[in-house]
Design an enzyme around this catalytic site. Structure first.
Site, short mmCIF file in Angstrom:
data_model
loop_
_atom_site.label_atom_id
_atom_site.label_comp_id
_atom_site.label_asym_id
_atom_site.label_seq_id
_atom_site.Cartn_x
_atom_site.Cartn_y
_atom_site.Cartn_z
N GLU A 167 0.83 -1.21 0.00
CA GLU A 167 0.00 0.00 0.00
C GLU A 167 0.87 1.26 0.00
O GLU A 167 0.79 2.11 0.88
CB GLU A 167 -0.98 -0.02 1.16
CG GLU A 167 -2.03 -1.11 1.03
CD GLU A 167 -3.17 -1.02 2.02
OE1 GLU A 167 -4.29 -1.48 1.68
OE2 GLU A 167 -2.95 -0.51 3.14
N GLU A 273 -6.01 -7.05 -1.97
CA GLU A 273 -6.69 -7.09 -0.67
C GLU A 273 -8.13 -6.65 -0.82
O GLU A 273 -8.40 -5.62 -1.44
CB GLU A 273 -6.02 -6.14 0.34
CG GLU A 273 -4.62 -6.46 0.72
CD GLU A 273 -4.09 -5.49 1.78
OE1 GLU A 273 -4.90 -4.85 2.48
OE2 GLU A 273 -2.86 -5.35 1.89
#
Length: 340
Positions: A167, A273
């Site tokens: 991320e 995710e």
């Protein structure tokens, strides 16, 4: 096998009619060509704590086998450099990766380049790297990546996909690799990871992963910046955590973003995710089913798959409430989406 045979027959029929199977009609990837997976990095820690997992009949069973029975064919594992409790270090990852191999599941490795969580709000250097200059920092990224992947390879375990950072909405290894401050530095760090991955296995696909897969402006800013600084990647990774009330809008926006990433950079796309509150299992099932369909619809089969983040979390393990198991330790209906 049946799906592949069917797809092949369709392609032959289209060719006979003078149409390209990649042209006038989109040929969608078959179920066994799309990654349907889960990040289960907590599993060894949960098992050590006495947590058990159960199939639909209430029988205690190995987590990997339960997930496989739900249609999952891939596992994602995070790697920390020197975590305080040892979980998610190279040795722990190797144990979990071996179990994925033993169950015939593909593997994604997710390098955080930290001793703990790396995400959009924090990208803290490992303690051992804290005082490195930038040249040494790049070497550390290469060496750590190469070392972990080589340990896997020496056990006959292939990393099909490898994330260089987790991320990384604003880069990694702050402050040196903070993208908003120095995009060139971030690109160079990505390239060190890329080179290390390819040195171990040229077939492994390198992922650059951002959160908020619905945010096209974020993705354009990041990947325009990386491209301008000669960064290399194979796959653009996304996270998506909608609510039960906005998942349809988020999925629609995510599809638009995915399509733009394919056309703008020629990249493949992976949803690395996803998650939704365990209490919203029915809505979560609809969300995942729809998202998988959208991923499969991308042109040139550029959509690679969808991974659920820590679905086996239940009874608020670590205070995390976005799992996909119910309070009795059995998979909720949310995971049925991966069976279609």
């Amino acid at each position: 096998m049946k799906n592949k045979l069917f797809a092949g027959l369709v392609a032959l029929a289209l060719t006979a009619c003078g149409k390209s199977p990649k042209g006038d009609m989109q040929i969608y990837p078959t179920d066994d060509e799309v990654a349907k997976g889960a990040d289960i990095s907590w599993v060894t820690e949960q098992e050590k704590a006495g947590i058990k997992f159960y199939d639909a009949s209430g029988t205690s069973q190995d987590l990997y086998k339960i997930l496989k029975s739900k249609g999952m064919n891939a596992i994602r594992l995070r790697v920390w450099v020197n975590p305080a409790d040892g979980y998610c270090n190279a040795q722990d990852v190797l144990l979990k990766a071996q179990r994925a191999k033993d169950n015939g599941m593909d593997l994604m490795i997710d390098f955080h380049y930290s001793d703990t969580w790396a995400d959009p709000g924090k990208q803290t250097k490992p303690a051992a790297w804290k005082n490195y200059n930038f040249t040494d920092l790049k070497a550390a990224v290469y060496d750590h990546t190469f070392s972990v992947l080589t340990q896997l390879k020496n056990k006959g375990i292939k990393a099909k996909w490898v994330q260089i950072g987790n991320e990384t909405n604003n880069g990694m290894l702050w402050e040196d690799g903070k993208a908003s401050v120095n995009m060139k530095n971030f690109a160079e760090l990505i390239n060190e990871g890329y080179k290390a991955v390819k040195a171990v296995d040229t077939d492994s696909k390198v992922i650059v992963h951002l959160s908020n897969g619905y945010d096209n402006s974020l993705f354009r800013w990041m990947f325009d910046g990386l491209k301008a600084n000669s960064a290399k990647w194979d796959v653009i990774g996304m996270s998506l955590y909608p609510s039960a009330t906005d998942w349809e809008q988020k999925n629609t926006a995510c599809l638009t973003n995915m399509q733009d990433m394919v056309s703008r950079y020629g990249s493949e796309i992976m949803i690395c995710e996803v998650g939704m509150p365990a209490s919203e299992a029915q809505a979560c099932q609809s969300f995942i089913k729809d998202l998988l369909s959208k991923v499969k619809s991308l042109p040139q089969n550029k959509g690679l798959g969808v991974f659920y983040w820590e679905p086996q979390s239940y009874n608020s393990w670590k205070s995390y409430k976005l799992g996909a198991f119910d309070d009795t330790g059995k998979p909720s209906v949310a995971l049925n989406a991966f069976m279609n």
